[in-house]
Every structure is written in C-alpha cells, then in structure tokens.
Design a protein around this motif. Sequence first.
Motif, PDB file in Angstrom:
ATOM      1  N   PHE A  70      44.220  90.220   7.155  1.00 44.70           N
ATOM      2  CA  PHE A  70      44.522  91.063   8.310  1.00 44.70           C
ATOM      3  C   PHE A  70      43.285  91.646   8.985  1.00 44.70           C
ATOM      4  N   SER A  71      42.194  91.776   8.254  1.00 41.84           N
ATOM      5  CA  SER A  71      41.056  92.562   8.742  1.00 41.84           C
ATOM      6  C   SER A  71      40.443  91.940   9.993  1.00 41.84           C
ATOM      7  N   MET A  72      40.257  92.778  11.018  1.00 38.95           N
ATOM      8  CA  MET A  72      39.750  92.307  12.310  1.00 38.95           C
ATOM      9  C   MET A  72      38.228  92.369  12.345  1.00 38.95           C
ATOM     10  N   TYR A  73      37.584  91.458  11.610  1.00 34.78           N
ATOM     11  CA  TYR A  73      36.128  91.373  11.693  1.00 34.78           C
ATOM     12  C   TYR A  73      35.692  90.775  13.033  1.00 34.78           C
ATOM     13  N   PHE A  74      36.643  90.156  13.722  1.00 31.25           N
ATOM     14  CA  PHE A  74      36.423  89.800  15.117  1.00 31.25           C
ATOM     15  C   PHE A  74      37.456  90.534  15.949  1.00 31.25           C
ATOM     16  N   TYR A  75      36.980  91.137  17.054  1.00 32.96           N
ATOM     17  CA  TYR A  75      37.902  91.793  17.981  1.00 32.96           C
ATOM     18  C   TYR A  75      37.592  91.262  19.373  1.00 32.96           C
ATOM     19  N   PRO A  76      38.634  91.023  20.188  1.00 30.43           N
ATOM     20  CA  PRO A  76      38.380  90.488  21.540  1.00 30.43           C
ATOM     21  C   PRO A  76      37.353  91.323  22.296  1.00 30.43           C
ATOM     22  N   ASP A  77      36.519  90.644  23.064  1.00 32.30           N
ATOM     23  CA  ASP A  77      35.472  91.296  23.846  1.00 32.30           C
ATOM     24  C   ASP A  77      36.134  92.047  25.004  1.00 32.30           C
ATOM     25  N   THR A  78      36.344  93.353  24.826  1.00 29.49           N
ATOM     26  CA  THR A  78      37.166  94.110  25.763  1.00 29.49           C
ATOM     27  C   THR A  78      36.452  94.422  27.074  1.00 29.49           C
ATOM     28  N   GLY A  79      35.139  94.303  27.102  1.00 29.57           N
ATOM     29  CA  GLY A  79      34.416  94.568  28.338  1.00 29.57           C
ATOM     30  C   GLY A  79      34.716  93.579  29.447  1.00 29.57           C
ATOM     31  N   ARG A  80      35.262  92.407  29.105  1.00 27.42           N
ATOM     32  CA  ARG A  80      35.576  91.393  30.125  1.00 27.42           C
ATOM     33  C   ARG A  80      37.058  91.413  30.510  1.00 27.42           C
ATOM     34  N   MET A  81      37.852  92.323  29.939  1.00 27.11           N
ATOM     35  CA  MET A  81      39.297  92.271  30.143  1.00 27.11           C
ATOM     36  C   MET A  81      39.721  92.797  31.511  1.00 27.11           C
ATOM     37  N   GLU A  82      40.869  92.291  31.963  1.00 27.72           N
ATOM     38  CA  GLU A  82      41.459  92.706  33.231  1.00 27.72           C
ATOM     39  C   GLU A  82      42.510  93.792  33.044  1.00 27.72           C
ATOM     40  N   GLY A  83      43.037  93.929  31.844  1.00 28.53           N
ATOM     41  CA  GLY A  83      44.046  94.947  31.578  1.00 28.53           C
ATOM     42  C   GLY A  83      44.368  95.000  30.104  1.00 28.53           C
ATOM     43  N   VAL A  84      45.148  96.027  29.726  1.00 26.93           N
ATOM     44  CA  VAL A  84      45.594  96.144  28.340  1.00 26.93           C
ATOM     45  C   VAL A  84      46.955  96.830  28.328  1.00 26.93           C
ATOM     46  N   GLU A  85      47.848  96.292  27.503  1.00 29.01           N
ATOM     47  CA  GLU A  85      49.172  96.864  27.291  1.00 29.01           C
ATOM     48  C   GLU A  85      49.262  97.394  25.871  1.00 29.01           C
ATOM     49  N   VAL A  86      49.908  98.537  25.713  1.00 32.00           N
ATOM     50  CA  VAL A  86      50.126  99.114  24.391  1.00 32.00           C
ATOM     51  C   VAL A  86      51.612  99.410  24.239  1.00 32.00           C
ATOM     52  N   LEU A  87      52.217  98.821  23.224  1.00 29.72           N
ATOM     53  CA  LEU A  87      53.627  99.045  22.905  1.00 29.72           C
ATOM     54  C   LEU A  87      53.724  99.685  21.530  1.00 29.72           C
ATOM     55  N   LYS A  88      54.569 100.700  21.414  1.00 23.35           N
ATOM     56  CA  LYS A  88      54.798 101.330  20.114  1.00 23.35           C
ATOM     57  C   LYS A  88      56.295 101.460  19.880  1.00 23.35           C
ATOM     58  N   GLY A  89      56.667 101.476  18.598  1.00 18.57           N
ATOM     59  CA  GLY A  89      58.059 101.691  18.261  1.00 18.57           C
ATOM     60  C   GLY A  89      58.935 100.479  18.492  1.00 18.57           C
ATOM     61  N   PRO A  90      60.235 100.691  18.791  1.00 15.70           N
ATOM     62  CA  PRO A  90      61.177  99.570  18.944  1.00 15.70           C
ATOM     63  C   PRO A  90      60.760  98.575  20.020  1.00 15.70           C
ATOM     64  N   ALA A  91      59.984  99.029  20.997  1.00 16.36           N
ATOM     65  CA  ALA A  91      59.584  98.149  22.097  1.00 16.36           C
ATOM     66  C   ALA A  91      58.739  96.976  21.625  1.00 16.36           C
TER      67      ALA A  91
END
Length: 751
Positions: free
Chosen positions: A118-139
């Motif tokens: 599971f460990s995220m030793y690689f994480y997407p390069d967020t400086g190039r992103m166009e957007g981000v969605e965050v969902l929590k709970g039942p959604a």
Amino acid sequence: MRLIMNNIGKLLSISAVLALSANVTYAEDLGAVSVFGSQDETQQAGSAHFIGDDEIKKWNYTDPERILSRIPGVYSQTEDGYGLRTNIGMRGVNPLRTSKINTMEDGVLQGPAQYSNFSMYFYPDTGRMEGVEVLKGPAAVGTGPKTTAGTVNWISRTVPTQGTKGHYSFTLGDDGFSRNHAYYGGQLSPSISYVFEVHDYRADGFKSIKGTSNPGDTGFDKTSDLFKIRYTPVGSKWNQYFELSSQNTEETSNETYIGLTTAAFHSDPFQRYGASAADQMDADYHRYIFTHYMEPSSTSRLTTKLYKTRFSRLWAKMGKVYVDPQGNGSGSVSSVSLSALDMQGACGADAGNELRACNIITGTTATAANEYLEMAMGHRDYGMTGIQFVYNKQMGNHDIEIGYRRHKDYRLREDSGFIRKYGLDSNNTLSFKSETGATDGAGELKDTDAESWHIKDIITHGNFTTTLGLRYEDTESNDGTEANPGNSKQDVNDDETMLSAATVYQIQGGAQIFAGYHQGYSPIGAGTSADATPEESDNYEVGLRMSSPDSFIELIAFYVDYENLLESCLIANGCTGNIGDSNNAGKAEIKGIEFQYRLADIFAAPAMKGQSTMKSIKYPLLVSGILQDSEYLTNTDDELNQLGKSIAYVPDFQMYVSLGAETPNWAVTLGAKYHDDTFTNASNTYKTGKAWIFDLHSSMNLPIRVGGVTQAVGFINIDNLLDKTIVASEHNYGKRPNKPQTFMAGGKFDF
C-alpha cells in the motif's frame, strides 16, 4: 543570474513555437476522468470537494499536502518539506505513506502497487495537475479498494478538443529552488487532438550535513512529462473517442530517515548527521492509459480504461551500525539497528553496544578499523496492470452506475544481500568501504490478482436524493521469491462485500441536510502473516450544507467504529518488524466534525462606510478544519500499552484559514494552517510539534502581449512566512523539522 537567463531563454523558445498558433478557445470534458459521476461537489450525499486548475495555478504549490490543506477532514504528516514522500489521511485513518486512502489519477488507481504493497513511495506529480477531487464517506464506494476513509483523484492535463492552449511558468526561490512548467495542446486534424506537458522542479535542500568533505546537497531533482493523443471519429452517433496517455517521472532525492536527538534539534534543527550523507533515493515511474468513451444513447455512457504502470526505486539508507564492544579495532563486531537507539534522550538510555552505535551515528565517536555503518539498498520494482469499465444509465428517477475492475499488481525486492559499508572518521566525514551485490533470484516477490464490482443507484424522489451502493472485492495473493513465486504463501484468497446508503434532503433557500452509512474495508497486503485479517469498520455521518452564489457552509459529524484496525509496518514509522506487513491493531473508534465556510467577499454587502473607491476589490475568505477524537479500544500482542491512547498519526485538530484581497489586475492572499501536535506511536510517547504556519501569495498581471501571449502574471510567494520551526516528524530515528521560510518569485504565461 545564470539560472534566470536559462529560464528566460526557455520562455523565449517556447514563445516562438507557441506563437505559430494563436487560437485561444479551449474545451474539455472531465466525464471520463472524474469520480464524481453525475453529481458535482454540492450534490453528493456526503463529503465531496473539488479544486480546479485556476486555484492550483494561483497557489503555485508542488506539494500535495499544501494543495489539499483547504479540504476539510484531510490532514497530512510532513516528512521532507517538499511533499516527495507524501503522507495524507482523512476521517481518522493513519496518513503515513498515504496507505489508507485511494489515490487515483484520471479515475485510475495510482501508486506502486495498491493491493500488494500500500505504501505510496511514489505519488503523482501534483504540480502538473489540472484539478483534484476528494470524496469521503459513502460517496467513495465506487472507487475502492479501501472504503473506510475516501479517495483523492488527481485530474491530469486534458486534451483540448477545440482550438489550442499553451502555458509556461517558471519559479526561482531560496535553497536553490527552481521550477519550470509548460504544456501545449491542439488539433492535428478535425479528429485528432493532443496535449504535451513537462514539469521540472528541484532544490538544493534546506538542511546541512555535518562533517568535512561530505556532500552538501540535501535536496532533489524531479522531472515529469505527459503526452495524450485523442482520436474522435467525426460524425459518430455514439459521441465517442479513443485516447492514449503516457506519463513518465524521474526523481533523485537526497533524503534520509535519520533525524536528530532532542538536544541536537534544539541546537540546530536543520542539521543532518554525517552518517546520513550518502542516503539517497533514485526513482523511475512510467504509466500508460488507453481510454475509450462512448454514449450509446442520450441517457447512457460507457468508459473503458486499460492501464499499466511500472515503478522502480533504489533507496540507499543507513540501517545498522556494526560495533566493536571494545572499540580497539580488532575482534568481532555486533550489529545494532538504528531503531534500537535512544535518539529522543540523546543516547542517555543506551548502554554497551547501543551506546557506542548511538555515539557513532550522532557524530561524537569515530568508527574503529573493524567497525562500519551498513547501508540497506532498498531496491524495489513494482507494477500494476488492469482494465476497468464504468457504465452509467439514467432510467426515470434512477441514475445507475455499474463498475468492474480487474487489477493485478506486484512488488519485487531486488536487494537481497545488497549492502554497502561505510566508515565515519573523527571529522564526521563518511567514506565508502565496500559493497556486496544482490543475490540473483532471491528477491521477495509479492503479487495480487483482484476483481471488484460496484453498483450505485442515485434515486431522486421529491426533495430527497438517495444513493445506495454495493461494492465487492475479491483478491488472490501470493508471496515467494523471484526464483520461486508463491513458495511461501500461495493463492491466499479474501473477499468482502460492502454496503453504503446515504440521502440528501433539499431545503428551500439552497440548504441541504444529509446522512449516510457505509461499511469500511481495507485489504491486507500480500505476504502478510496468516493471523492478520482485513480492516473492517462501520462508518456514519450526518451533515448540513448551505450554499448561495457568494457563500458556502458545510458541517459534517462522523463516527468510525473499527472492528479491526489495520496498520502497516514501515521504516517511516519506526517499525522493527517485517517491513511492509499489515498488522492488526484491534478495536478502535474515531469521532469527529469537519467544517468549511467560504465567502466570495466579506465586505460585499452592506458596503463599508468610505469604501466607494474600493468597489473593485474583493476580500474572499475560507475557513476549514477538523476536530476529532481517536482511541485504541484494545491492546494487542505487539502493543501492550495502547489501550485508551490516541491512534498514531491522527491529529485531534487541524484548521486552515485564508483571506485575500483581489482585483482584476492583482491579488494578495494570506493562508494559515494550524498543525496540531500528533502522537506518532501507539503508546503515545513520541509526538510532533504544533504551530500556525502562514503562507503569503501575491500576483499581478503584466502588460505582455507578444509572441502569442494572451495573459502574463508575475508572482511572489513566501512559504512559512513567519519562519516557524516545529518537530514535523518524530519516531525512534529522531526528530525532523518542517520546511523553513522560503521566498519564491516567477512568472506565468498563457498562449
């Protein structure tokens, strides 16, 4: 000056190329890459938030922890100060290595191996992103595999389907920081469109290594590129397209797990011991996604994705000291792990071999002729391959989503027997002694084959919108070696069915109340001991949401009841067991409240006396945060003193506030995040510091309209404005600080 001239040269070169096409229209479709489905963030039966391209560019962050600071209920554990090793949590889950939430890019699982390791030793390069969605709970039931907390879905640069679009930005800052970001997209023909993007950022680091002749670079270099090409059949009655995406990232970072003793931290928090001088990670990541999107009818759509990722990293890091009890340079030596040392008490609780090892690590004692420091060569190869389908169909008052994913991933250790030996002299200079190569075929190999289904039915009835969800996960994992796959554990099966239900009631005046329940689940990693069982929990939430054209309020209370909490054994959290295994932590519970308040202009109405000359200025306000209480409800065989203690790495409080002054031509925003002190072990003997950290951002439009430039902006940003220093990370390897005050300036140009 040379770096500035290089950036200006790049700008002029890109300007010349982009000036060949001066079309400013741009269209995009996020349907195939979004995890929101048919509802936006204000319609979800639960917590959902979106940050778009304009806001990401406004803050100019490359650190995902800072980008997500404004999302209520999302918290982080700072490690390196630049976000290279990202630790993100939400809803009471441990943020370490972002291992307890789903991380996605364009609706596809991201990371080295989301099931096997599971460990995220690689994480997407967020400086190039166009957007981000965050969902929590039942959604978040439609994403998986982990359903306790939620999902972060990063949206990469989309292909322009009309006209062209280009962008270039550069940043220069303290500690040798520099950043270059450029993208350009357009059409090759009426049916073929594309986008190409490059993002490079680097720094010399904000720490200094003790000793003479040791390297001084404690920073990093990271470069990413993205290429997408899309074919849209002209005149297709299915409104379909085919898209191929390629993304590559390379990183070299001179980071270490070795922190400081308490006394050394108070003396100089930005020093590093000479023993850590050779610690370094080299990483290489490749990802490919093929997407087919179609609308068979006006009420249905089908998105198909095939994906493949490969990630390789070599993290060379000191792990043991081999000491001579007599220190006379002859005789046998004994190994001492760094985790056994009393870094908190400056070696005060150590004796014998541990005391000598601690003195060597902290630089007060040189190694004798027969002594050495052993560097573990953490060479890992990871891979993920899969196919997924998401079908959406509207039937009367039902909006149905059906999804299927077949996913395979693996983790291969290539470092069995691979070590390097170093000596440390009286000047704290680290010197190489010898190396032993890895044993062919002996590397541990873990792999998982996973199938998952989900179905969501969004039912509109009167003032209610009810969402019912069902998810099924079926995994089969193996553990062995490269030469003998599955020779340790073979065809270990696990399956789980999860339910979710939530409803939203629309009140007049733009208000909503909602409530939800869902079953939480997290699979165990491949190769974990037979007595470990998957994580299970019951999760409840109730909330209020009020929105108007100029304001937004959201208040959510949640409760997480763990039947079995799952935690990972990592070097990052000081674990001394089998690194990478999942461990059962027993029963636990989290109670909390998330809140957010947004106001477009705090002085909009009524107008303040004497304000008539300032009507063009807006003062946007944002306040968000989380209050939560976590508790272990049982002890375990491994943790005999956790009952009644706070869950490790889960903060009790976090808050973010930003206030700006904006006009059509300039903007100034002051943001502040409160970092609460957080226990970093189950027995609550280690904890981080607490403080408000302020960031200042300012920008001004520039009158540059040459070479096809449609908008030019100059900016000045200061991270950690008041230069506050806290213990950002602490475990049995010592204390590490947050990033100090950092001044940055640059320019952005749209074409």
